[in-house]
Design a protein around this motif. Structure first.
Motif, short mmCIF file in Angstrom:
data_model
loop_
_atom_site.label_atom_id
_atom_site.label_comp_id
_atom_site.label_asym_id
_atom_site.label_seq_id
_atom_site.Cartn_x
_atom_site.Cartn_y
_atom_site.Cartn_z
N HIS A 39 -66.47 -5.17 53.94
CA HIS A 39 -66.01 -3.88 53.43
C HIS A 39 -67.18 -2.96 53.10
CE1 HIS A 39 -63.59 -0.90 51.39
NE2 HIS A 39 -64.22 -1.12 50.24
N GLN A 40 -68.25 -3.52 52.55
CA GLN A 40 -69.44 -2.75 52.23
C GLN A 40 -70.62 -3.42 52.92
OE1 GLN A 40 -69.33 -2.82 47.88
NE2 GLN A 40 -68.54 -0.73 47.88
N PRO A 41 -70.90 -3.03 54.16
CA PRO A 41 -71.94 -3.70 54.95
C PRO A 41 -73.31 -3.65 54.29
CG PRO A 41 -70.60 -2.26 56.33
CD PRO A 41 -70.25 -1.94 54.92
N SER A 42 -73.91 -4.81 54.09
CA SER A 42 -75.22 -4.87 53.45
C SER A 42 -75.87 -6.21 53.74
CB SER A 42 -75.09 -4.66 51.94
OG SER A 42 -74.32 -5.69 51.35
N PHE A 43 -77.15 -6.30 53.44
CA PHE A 43 -77.89 -7.55 53.54
C PHE A 43 -79.09 -7.44 52.61
CE2 PHE A 43 -78.95 -4.75 57.12
CZ PHE A 43 -80.31 -4.53 56.92
N GLY A 44 -79.71 -8.57 52.32
CA GLY A 44 -80.87 -8.56 51.45
C GLY A 44 -82.16 -8.39 52.22
N VAL A 45 -83.11 -7.70 51.63
CA VAL A 45 -84.44 -7.51 52.22
C VAL A 45 -85.48 -8.08 51.27
CG1 VAL A 45 -86.20 -5.81 52.86
CG2 VAL A 45 -83.83 -5.49 53.58
N LEU A 82 -80.02 2.75 59.65
CA LEU A 82 -80.54 3.41 58.48
C LEU A 82 -79.88 2.75 57.29
CD1 LEU A 82 -82.26 5.64 57.20
CD2 LEU A 82 -80.23 7.12 57.27
N VAL A 83 -80.70 2.21 56.40
CA VAL A 83 -80.18 1.57 55.20
C VAL A 83 -80.73 2.28 53.97
CG1 VAL A 83 -80.03 -0.65 56.40
CG2 VAL A 83 -82.06 -0.13 55.02
N VAL A 84 -80.07 2.06 52.84
CA VAL A 84 -80.54 2.59 51.56
C VAL A 84 -80.60 1.44 50.58
CG1 VAL A 84 -80.03 4.13 49.63
CG2 VAL A 84 -79.60 4.90 51.97
N GLY A 85 -81.69 1.38 49.83
CA GLY A 85 -81.87 0.30 48.87
C GLY A 85 -80.84 0.36 47.75
N GLY A 86 -80.29 -0.80 47.41
CA GLY A 86 -79.34 -0.91 46.31
C GLY A 86 -79.94 -1.68 45.15
N GLU A 87 -79.19 -2.65 44.63
CA GLU A 87 -79.68 -3.39 43.48
C GLU A 87 -80.80 -4.35 43.87
OE1 GLU A 87 -75.86 -5.63 44.79
OE2 GLU A 87 -76.68 -3.58 44.81
N ARG A 88 -81.67 -4.63 42.92
CA ARG A 88 -82.72 -5.62 43.14
C ARG A 88 -82.13 -7.03 43.04
NH1 ARG A 88 -87.06 -4.72 38.80
NH2 ARG A 88 -85.19 -4.31 37.54
N ILE A 89 -82.74 -7.94 43.79
CA ILE A 89 -82.24 -9.32 43.80
C ILE A 89 -83.40 -10.30 43.69
CG2 ILE A 89 -80.12 -8.86 45.12
CD1 ILE A 89 -81.66 -9.73 47.65
N GLU A 90 -83.07 -11.50 43.25
CA GLU A 90 -84.01 -12.62 43.22
C GLU A 90 -83.38 -13.77 43.98
OE1 GLU A 90 -87.76 -14.19 42.06
OE2 GLU A 90 -86.93 -12.17 41.73
N ALA A 99 -78.59 -19.73 62.23
CA ALA A 99 -78.05 -18.55 62.92
C ALA A 99 -78.89 -17.32 62.57
CB ALA A 99 -76.59 -18.34 62.55
N TYR A 100 -79.10 -17.11 61.28
CA TYR A 100 -79.95 -16.06 60.73
C TYR A 100 -80.21 -16.43 59.27
CZ TYR A 100 -75.27 -14.41 59.38
OH TYR A 100 -73.99 -14.33 58.91
N PRO A 101 -81.27 -15.90 58.67
CA PRO A 101 -81.59 -16.30 57.30
C PRO A 101 -80.48 -15.97 56.31
CG PRO A 101 -83.47 -15.24 58.33
CD PRO A 101 -82.31 -15.04 59.25
N THR A 102 -80.18 -16.93 55.45
CA THR A 102 -79.22 -16.72 54.37
C THR A 102 -79.80 -17.32 53.10
OG1 THR A 102 -78.05 -18.79 54.91
CG2 THR A 102 -77.19 -16.74 55.88
N ALA A 103 -79.33 -16.83 51.97
CA ALA A 103 -79.87 -17.30 50.69
C ALA A 103 -78.86 -17.12 49.58
CB ALA A 103 -81.15 -16.54 50.35
N GLU A 104 -79.07 -17.89 48.52
CA GLU A 104 -78.36 -17.67 47.26
C GLU A 104 -79.19 -16.66 46.47
OE1 GLU A 104 -78.06 -19.97 43.03
OE2 GLU A 104 -77.89 -21.18 44.85
N VAL A 105 -78.57 -15.56 46.09
CA VAL A 105 -79.32 -14.52 45.38
C VAL A 105 -78.64 -14.17 44.07
CG1 VAL A 105 -80.15 -13.55 47.57
CG2 VAL A 105 -78.15 -12.55 46.46
N HIS A 106 -79.45 -13.67 43.15
CA HIS A 106 -78.96 -13.22 41.85
C HIS A 106 -79.42 -11.79 41.64
CE1 HIS A 106 -78.22 -17.50 41.02
NE2 HIS A 106 -79.42 -17.70 41.53
N THR A 107 -78.55 -10.96 41.10
CA THR A 107 -78.89 -9.56 40.87
C THR A 107 -79.81 -9.42 39.67
OG1 THR A 107 -76.76 -8.84 41.77
CG2 THR A 107 -77.94 -7.27 40.39
#
Length: 215
Positions: A39-45, A82-90, A99-107
């Motif tokens: 619904h809200q396309p995003s990924f972590g950088v 074109l992406v826009v930065g959202g919340e910071r993650i750890e 398949a592609y990198p995945t991770a457990e992240v915390h805001t």
């Protein structure tokens, strides 16, 4: 906790800041396809510590930013984003790169604005724009020194960190800031250090009688 799709880059993405990307590697095309189904396309950088963006096998820093996809355009060879930065993650743990990198992240908690910081924010903008102009004249810059930034003081503080002519390790330090006062103060310090390097590199050692670069 669901796995978050990740895109390790040689670039730091800051909150409230745009970033243009070119996706051509098969695993990241798969990641993009999966992201666009949400619904809200995003990924972590996150920033790559050692290695390169293509091919895998890289080592990554754990602090990053969620990237919200705002534009997608396909070409014959790749997909431009074109992406826009959202919340910071750890990143708590890396899960799978098959398949592609995945991770457990915390805001990471959002920084808060205090009107008492207005003079510090104004000082940071003055230094960043001056040194950015100097960098653009001497070595080139990704950002126009006169680029418009947000009227929101919190958003513009992050944007100033993004456009300052700093290296990725310095940028990562800013991204990890625990307070807005700390972010702005350190941004000023790092920008002034960058100015000293520019002065030494492009003004130092002149023996031709020509004046150095001026802001």
């Amino acid at each position: 906790m669901a796995a978050t799709a990740m895109f390790p880059l040689e670039t730091v993405l800051f909150p409230y800041t745009p970033l243009a990307l070119r996706v051509f590697e098969e695993r990241y095309l798969k990641m993009l396809g999966a992201a666009l189904e949400s619904h809200q396309p995003s990924f972590g950088v996150v920033l790559i510590e050692r290695g390169s963006e293509a091919g895998g096998g890289d080592t990554r820093f754990h602090t990053g930013t969620m990237a919200r996809i705002v534009e997608v355009a396909a070409t014959e060879r790749d997909i431009e984003l074109l992406v826009v930065g959202g919340e910071r993650i750890e990143v708590g743990a890396w899960w799978n790169d098959e398949a592609y990198p995945t991770a457990e992240v915390h805001t990471i908690a959002e920084l808060t604005w205090d009107p008492a910081l207005a003079p510090l924010r104004a000082e940071a903008e003055k230094h960043v724009r001056r040194v950015l102009t100097r960098a653009a004249l001497s070595s080139g810059s990704r950002w126009d020194p006169n680029i418009e930034i947000s009227d929101d003081p919190l958003e513009s503080s992050w944007q100033l960190a993004a456009i300052a002519p700093l290296g990725p390790i310095d940028q990562l330090e800013l991204l990890r800031s625990s307070s807005l006062a700390g972010l702005l103060a350190r941004l000023i310090d790092l920008t002034l250090e960058a100015e000293q390097i520019l002065t030494a590199t492009f003004d130092g050692g002149r023996d031709d009688g020509e004046p150095g670069l001026t802001a």
